[in-house]
Design an enzyme around this catalytic site. Structure first.
Site, PDB file in Angstrom:
ATOM      1  N   LYS A 248       9.098  -2.199   6.921  1.00  0.00           N
ATOM      2  CA  LYS A 248       7.781  -1.576   7.022  1.00  0.00           C
ATOM      3  C   LYS A 248       6.712  -2.535   6.494  1.00  0.00           C
ATOM      4  O   LYS A 248       7.035  -3.560   5.873  1.00  0.00           O
ATOM      5  CB  LYS A 248       7.749  -0.268   6.235  1.00  0.00           C
ATOM      6  CG  LYS A 248       7.975  -0.419   4.733  1.00  0.00           C
ATOM      7  CD  LYS A 248       7.955   0.927   4.036  1.00  0.00           C
ATOM      8  CE  LYS A 248       8.186   0.740   2.530  1.00  0.00           C
ATOM      9  NZ  LYS A 248       8.074   2.021   1.807  1.00  0.00           N
TER      10      LYS A 248
ATOM     11  N   ARG B 211       7.261  13.337  -4.236  1.00  0.00           N
ATOM     12  CA  ARG B 211       6.329  12.735  -3.281  1.00  0.00           C
ATOM     13  C   ARG B 211       6.494  13.495  -1.970  1.00  0.00           C
ATOM     14  O   ARG B 211       5.722  14.403  -1.692  1.00  0.00           O
ATOM     15  CB  ARG B 211       6.610  11.229  -3.147  1.00  0.00           C
ATOM     16  CG  ARG B 211       5.530  10.442  -2.450  1.00  0.00           C
ATOM     17  CD  ARG B 211       5.804   8.950  -2.524  1.00  0.00           C
ATOM     18  NE  ARG B 211       7.089   8.565  -1.918  1.00  0.00           N
ATOM     19  CZ  ARG B 211       7.512   7.310  -1.837  1.00  0.00           C
ATOM     20  NH1 ARG B 211       6.775   6.316  -2.340  1.00  0.00           N
ATOM     21  NH2 ARG B 211       8.669   7.027  -1.263  1.00  0.00           N
TER      22      ARG B 211
ATOM     23  N   TYR C  99     -16.111 -19.252 -11.192  1.00  0.00           N
ATOM     24  CA  TYR C  99     -17.042 -18.146 -11.389  1.00  0.00           C
ATOM     25  C   TYR C  99     -16.898 -17.532 -12.772  1.00  0.00           C
ATOM     26  O   TYR C  99     -15.792 -17.354 -13.282  1.00  0.00           O
ATOM     27  CB  TYR C  99     -16.798 -17.045 -10.357  1.00  0.00           C
ATOM     28  CG  TYR C  99     -17.295 -17.345  -8.967  1.00  0.00           C
ATOM     29  CD1 TYR C  99     -18.645 -17.571  -8.726  1.00  0.00           C
ATOM     30  CD2 TYR C  99     -16.415 -17.386  -7.902  1.00  0.00           C
ATOM     31  CE1 TYR C  99     -19.108 -17.837  -7.441  1.00  0.00           C
ATOM     32  CE2 TYR C  99     -16.860 -17.641  -6.613  1.00  0.00           C
ATOM     33  CZ  TYR C  99     -18.209 -17.865  -6.389  1.00  0.00           C
ATOM     34  OH  TYR C  99     -18.658 -18.123  -5.124  1.00  0.00           O
TER      35      TYR C  99
ATOM     36  N   MET D 147     -12.671 -16.605  -3.331  1.00  0.00           N
ATOM     37  CA  MET D 147     -12.252 -16.098  -2.034  1.00  0.00           C
ATOM     38  C   MET D 147     -11.366 -17.090  -1.290  1.00  0.00           C
ATOM     39  O   MET D 147     -10.354 -16.711  -0.699  1.00  0.00           O
ATOM     40  CB  MET D 147     -13.474 -15.765  -1.172  1.00  0.00           C
ATOM     41  CG  MET D 147     -13.119 -15.207   0.197  1.00  0.00           C
ATOM     42  SD  MET D 147     -14.567 -14.833   1.207  1.00  0.00           S
ATOM     43  CE  MET D 147     -15.207 -13.392   0.359  1.00  0.00           C
TER      44      MET D 147
END
EC number: 5.1.1.1
Length: 357
Positions: free
Chosen positions: A33, A129, A253, A301
């Site tokens: 999956k 669940r 950053y 990024m």
């Protein structure tokens, strides 16, 4: 061309599948999956189809992609169907289907199906669940068995804490399952990756290896069988710039890292747009020019910075392993306060290159 890429070792994938079979002696559905946890569902299925007992995916869209690629092996829909109008597609493409709710059972009974389907009846044994309540389980089995729309039934449940080897919750869930399925004649499926590796006494005619297929241990601590896994994905890129910085200079950053001494910094073409975790902190391991080093500062990024101070042989164009056979994905995930499942599934821009097919 941008040098970021994910190398997928299909021979390692086959090794890990064979390990699941070897240590359990059971039939095994390879869980592919979420695009095979970011490894490429079609290519992984093609690599395993000759020996796999079948595959498991989350939903019908994932299963249809495999059929369109020519995969003919059994495919189990782990979440079953979401609407009753999916049932004709399930019949047409010969999918196996989990039933975890009474409304799904009602839909199967009311449908007009050309041929009966294989159903995996899921019990909520304590994860809470999806799955039928233990009090409803026997009656649901009897209804399915009486339906002309059902060919075969497998009984299943799912563990919530099997990756915690000192936790009794899995034993408790087995007891709930065995109580609910008492006197029901059918094959059973309980063991996921951590249960395959770490819970040998749990009964299971079918096992469902997922994370372990991709060579990553589900356990935080060392475990003997898990140590035999072979990492399937190596995420790598190259150094695209080298900076010589004096002490006291911020890197990246937010000035999250400031050089404590004169340092040599490498800039790598890899960032969170590729799927590398943005939250990975300074000190997250990397391998550059065959030497273990570390991430410095905040991940951008498209780029990140690493320490080349003690790796004089590394420079422009040096290969950097972000995770793989030397830097384990579990270690990177741990540093980033996440799990290997997530960092694999987040892999985006870096192209996959396959070997061992």
């Amino acid at each position: 061309m941008r040098p970021a890429r994910a190398l997928i070792d299909l021979q390692a994938l086959r090794h890990n599948y064979q390990l699941a079979r070897e240590v359990t002696g059971a039939k095994a559905l390879a869980v592919i999956k979420a695009d095979a946890y970011g490894h490429g569902a079609v290519r992984c299925a093609q690599a395993l189809e000759a020996e796999a007992d079948g595959f498991a995916v989350a939903c019908i869209e994932e299963a249809l992609e495999l059929r369109a690629a020519g995969i003919r092996a059994p495919i189990l829909l782990l979440e079953g169907f979401f609407e009753a109008d999916e049932l004709p597609l399930i019949v047409e493409h010969d999918f196996w289907c989990v039933v975890h709710s009474l409304w799904q059972l009602d839909a199967i009974e009311q449908a007009q199906l050309a041929t009966p389907i294989h159903v995996w009846l899921k019990l909520d044994s304590g994860m809470h669940r999806v799955g039928l309540h233990p009090g409803d389980y026997k009656a649901a089995y009897q209804r399915l068995q009486a339906s002309a729309n059902v060919a075969k039934i497998v009984l299943m449940s799912h563990f919530a804490r099997a990756d915690e080897l000192d936790c009794t919750r899995s034993v408790e869930q087995v007891a709930v399952f065995l109580g609910a399925r008492a006197d029901l004649t059918a094959e059973i499926s309980l063991r996921n990756s951590p249960a395959v590796l770490g819970w040998p006494r749990v009964p299971s005619d079918w096992v469902r290896p997922g994370l372990m297929l991709y060579g990553t241990s589900p356990f935080e601590e060392p475990q003997a069988t898990a140590s035999r896994l072979q990492p399937v994905m190596t995420l790598e890129s190259k150094v695209i710039c080298v900076r010589e910085l004096p002490a006291g200079e911020p890197v990246g950053y937010g000035a999250k890292f400031v050089t404590p001494k004169p340092m040599r910094i490498g800039v790598v073409a890899m960032g969170y747009a590729d799927g590398y975790p943005r939250q990975a902190p300074t000190g997250t391991p990397v391998l550059v020019a065959g030497v273990r080093s570390q991430l410095l500062g905040r991940v951008s990024m498209d780029m990140l910075c690493i320490d080349l101070t003690d790796v004089p042989q590394a420079g422009l164009g040096s290969t950097v392993e972000l995770w793989g056979k030397n830097i384990l994905a579990s270690e990177v995930a741990g540093k980033a306060d996440t799990i290997p499942y997530q960092i694999f599934c987040n892999l985006k821009r870096a192209p996959r290159l396959y070997s061992g097919s």
